[in-house]
Design a protein around this motif. Structure first.
Motif, mmCIF file in Angstrom:
data_model
loop_
_atom_site.group_PDB
_atom_site.id
_atom_site.type_symbol
_atom_site.label_atom_id
_atom_site.label_comp_id
_atom_site.label_asym_id
_atom_site.label_seq_id
_atom_site.Cartn_x
_atom_site.Cartn_y
_atom_site.Cartn_z
ATOM 1 N N SER A 1 1.027 -1.187 -0.030
ATOM 2 C CA SER A 1 0.012 0.009 -0.100
ATOM 3 C C SER A 1 0.863 1.311 0.080
ATOM 4 C CB SER A 1 -0.977 -0.063 1.258
ATOM 5 O OG SER A 1 -1.779 1.311 1.200
ATOM 6 N N LEU A 2 1.425 1.532 -1.145
ATOM 7 C CA LEU A 2 2.308 2.574 -1.254
ATOM 8 C C LEU A 2 1.775 3.888 -1.636
ATOM 9 C CD1 LEU A 2 5.161 1.269 -3.630
ATOM 10 C CD2 LEU A 2 5.145 1.339 -0.855
ATOM 11 N N ALA A 3 2.199 5.114 -0.824
ATOM 12 C CA ALA A 3 1.564 6.414 -1.197
ATOM 13 C C ALA A 3 2.172 6.921 -2.303
ATOM 14 C CB ALA A 3 1.600 7.408 -0.076
ATOM 15 N N GLU A 4 1.656 8.026 -2.932
ATOM 16 C CA GLU A 4 2.375 8.472 -4.035
ATOM 17 C C GLU A 4 3.955 9.018 -3.716
ATOM 18 O OE1 GLU A 4 2.348 9.266 -7.993
ATOM 19 O OE2 GLU A 4 0.634 8.531 -6.956
ATOM 20 N N LYS A 5 4.064 9.429 -2.488
ATOM 21 C CA LYS A 5 5.413 9.788 -2.221
ATOM 22 C C LYS A 5 6.223 8.569 -2.183
ATOM 23 C CE LYS A 5 5.062 9.546 2.899
ATOM 24 N NZ LYS A 5 6.164 8.281 2.946
ATOM 25 N N ASP A 6 5.959 7.412 -1.687
ATOM 26 C CA ASP A 6 6.755 6.308 -1.841
ATOM 27 C C ASP A 6 7.164 5.742 -3.207
ATOM 28 O OD1 ASP A 6 6.381 5.846 0.899
ATOM 29 O OD2 ASP A 6 4.218 4.844 0.399
ATOM 30 N N ILE A 7 6.171 6.047 -4.214
ATOM 31 C CA ILE A 7 6.281 5.455 -5.547
ATOM 32 C C ILE A 7 7.168 6.800 -6.043
ATOM 33 C CG2 ILE A 7 5.280 5.647 -7.769
ATOM 34 C CD1 ILE A 7 2.540 4.677 -6.127
ATOM 35 N N ASN A 8 7.088 8.063 -6.030
ATOM 36 C CA ASN A 8 8.215 8.983 -6.542
ATOM 37 C C ASN A 8 9.501 8.735 -5.847
ATOM 38 O OD1 ASN A 8 6.138 10.358 -7.819
ATOM 39 N ND2 ASN A 8 5.519 11.629 -6.412
ATOM 40 N N GLU A 9 9.642 8.299 -4.614
ATOM 41 C CA GLU A 9 10.908 7.993 -3.956
ATOM 42 C C GLU A 9 11.361 6.844 -4.740
ATOM 43 O OE1 GLU A 9 11.852 8.099 0.550
ATOM 44 O OE2 GLU A 9 10.894 6.202 0.119
ATOM 45 N N ILE A 10 10.814 5.778 -5.017
ATOM 46 C CA ILE A 10 11.560 4.613 -5.907
ATOM 47 C C ILE A 10 11.821 5.410 -7.177
ATOM 48 C CG2 ILE A 10 10.692 2.544 -7.097
ATOM 49 C CD1 ILE A 10 9.165 2.010 -4.550
ATOM 50 N N LYS A 11 11.046 6.143 -7.792
ATOM 51 C CA LYS A 11 11.337 6.832 -9.164
ATOM 52 C C LYS A 11 12.593 7.489 -9.028
ATOM 53 C CE LYS A 11 6.863 6.495 -11.151
ATOM 54 N NZ LYS A 11 5.681 7.434 -11.744
ATOM 55 N N ASN A 12 13.204 7.887 -8.154
ATOM 56 C CA ASN A 12 14.404 8.532 -7.656
ATOM 57 C C ASN A 12 15.612 7.887 -7.745
ATOM 58 O OD1 ASN A 12 16.421 10.210 -6.331
ATOM 59 N ND2 ASN A 12 15.134 11.751 -5.854
ATOM 60 N N ASP A 13 16.382 8.179 -8.698
ATOM 61 C CA ASP A 13 17.710 7.292 -8.867
ATOM 62 C C ASP A 13 18.499 7.378 -7.629
ATOM 63 O OD1 ASP A 13 16.917 6.544 -11.202
ATOM 64 O OD2 ASP A 13 18.332 7.589 -12.507
ATOM 65 N N GLN A 14 18.780 8.454 -7.054
ATOM 66 C CA GLN A 14 19.552 8.907 -5.970
ATOM 67 C C GLN A 14 19.270 7.907 -4.663
ATOM 68 O OE1 GLN A 14 19.489 13.137 -5.657
ATOM 69 N NE2 GLN A 14 21.663 13.015 -6.489
ATOM 70 N N PHE A 15 17.629 7.902 -4.433
ATOM 71 C CA PHE A 15 17.336 7.086 -3.346
ATOM 72 C C PHE A 15 17.396 5.646 -3.659
ATOM 73 C CE2 PHE A 15 13.492 4.520 -2.141
ATOM 74 C CZ PHE A 15 13.775 4.539 -0.740
ATOM 75 N N ILE A 16 17.255 5.357 -4.840
ATOM 76 C CA ILE A 16 17.542 3.757 -5.316
ATOM 77 C C ILE A 16 19.028 3.410 -5.018
ATOM 78 C CG2 ILE A 16 17.540 2.153 -7.340
ATOM 79 C CD1 ILE A 16 14.793 2.515 -6.213
ATOM 80 N N ARG A 17 19.904 4.282 -5.349
ATOM 81 C CA ARG A 17 21.348 3.965 -5.155
ATOM 82 C C ARG A 17 21.823 3.802 -3.770
ATOM 83 N NH1 ARG A 17 22.203 7.330 -10.157
ATOM 84 N NH2 ARG A 17 22.774 5.867 -11.902
ATOM 85 N N SER A 18 20.943 5.084 -2.918
ATOM 86 C CA SER A 18 21.409 4.979 -1.379
ATOM 87 C C SER A 18 20.849 3.625 -0.741
ATOM 88 C CB SER A 18 20.559 6.158 -0.662
ATOM 89 O OG SER A 18 19.161 5.881 -0.650
ATOM 90 N N LEU A 19 20.076 2.834 -1.445
ATOM 91 C CA LEU A 19 19.736 1.538 -0.746
ATOM 92 C C LEU A 19 20.680 0.396 -1.289
ATOM 93 C CD1 LEU A 19 15.682 1.478 -1.465
ATOM 94 C CD2 LEU A 19 17.054 2.004 0.734
ATOM 95 N N GLY A 20 21.532 0.851 -1.921
ATOM 96 C CA GLY A 20 22.672 -0.212 -2.581
ATOM 97 C C GLY A 20 22.414 -0.682 -3.665
ATOM 98 N N ILE A 21 21.200 -0.277 -4.411
ATOM 99 C CA ILE A 21 20.946 -0.895 -5.605
ATOM 100 C C ILE A 21 21.727 -0.376 -6.846
ATOM 101 C CG2 ILE A 21 18.870 -1.154 -7.438
ATOM 102 C CD1 ILE A 21 17.220 -1.171 -4.785
ATOM 103 N N ASN A 22 22.304 -1.078 -7.601
ATOM 104 C CA ASN A 22 23.092 -0.500 -8.633
ATOM 105 C C ASN A 22 22.290 -0.666 -10.113
ATOM 106 O OD1 ASN A 22 25.527 -0.751 -7.348
ATOM 107 N ND2 ASN A 22 25.793 -2.548 -7.707
ATOM 108 N N ILE A 23 22.023 0.455 -10.349
ATOM 109 C CA ILE A 23 21.132 0.823 -11.739
ATOM 110 C C ILE A 23 21.922 0.752 -12.855
ATOM 111 C CG2 ILE A 23 19.855 2.681 -12.786
ATOM 112 C CD1 ILE A 23 19.214 3.619 -9.846
ATOM 113 N N LYS A 24 21.444 0.185 -14.052
ATOM 114 C CA LYS A 24 22.181 -0.076 -15.311
ATOM 115 C C LYS A 24 21.626 1.400 -16.058
ATOM 116 C CE LYS A 24 23.375 -4.567 -16.293
ATOM 117 N NZ LYS A 24 23.088 -5.650 -16.805
ATOM 118 N N PRO A 25 22.698 1.733 -16.681
ATOM 119 C CA PRO A 25 22.277 2.792 -17.754
ATOM 120 C C PRO A 25 21.588 2.166 -18.800
ATOM 121 C CG PRO A 25 24.674 2.340 -17.906
ATOM 122 C CD PRO A 25 24.014 1.594 -16.614
ATOM 123 N N ILE A 26 20.368 2.883 -19.481
ATOM 124 C CA ILE A 26 19.614 2.465 -20.511
ATOM 125 C C ILE A 26 20.450 2.713 -21.857
ATOM 126 C CG2 ILE A 26 17.432 2.269 -21.776
ATOM 127 C CD1 ILE A 26 16.193 2.588 -18.838
#
Length: 108
Positions: free
Chosen positions: A83-108
């Protein structure tokens, strides 16, 4: 020549995705090597309409999905549905937040 299934199995491409079910608005945090195929499967098997909200192209989709599940555990409704709020979804869409969790994003 490789079949499409062999290409998927041999690729390092992997994704974590967010899909929203349109009845109650819950969001699934899932993973797949083939987003189109996963969405087609959902359209056949799920008894409700869904909307793809976001995809994250990442190095280790198993690890990445687990990190997001753990981070949003207090919002878990059932299994991989949250049950994610819009702010949670926007957080996940933020690359800096994702990287702060230790997730390695690949460039497209």
């Amino acid at each position: 020549m490789l079949s499409s299934q062999e290409r998927i199995e041999n690729t390092t491409e992997s994704y974590v995705y967010l899909v929203k079910e349109m009845n109650q608005g819950n969001v699934k945090i899932g993973r797949s090597k083939d987003i189109r195929d996963r969405l087609q499967t959902f359209n056949v098997k799920l008894p409700f309409k869904i909307e793809l909200l976001h995809t994250i192209f990442c190095e280790d989709y198993v690890f990445s999905e687990k990190i997001l599940h753990n981070h949003f555990d207090d919002l878990r409704v059932d299994g991989e549905w949250f049950s994610l709020a819009e702010k949670d979804i926007n957080e996940i869409k933020n690359d800096q937040f994702i990287r702060s969790l230790g997730i390695n994003i690949k460039p497209i």
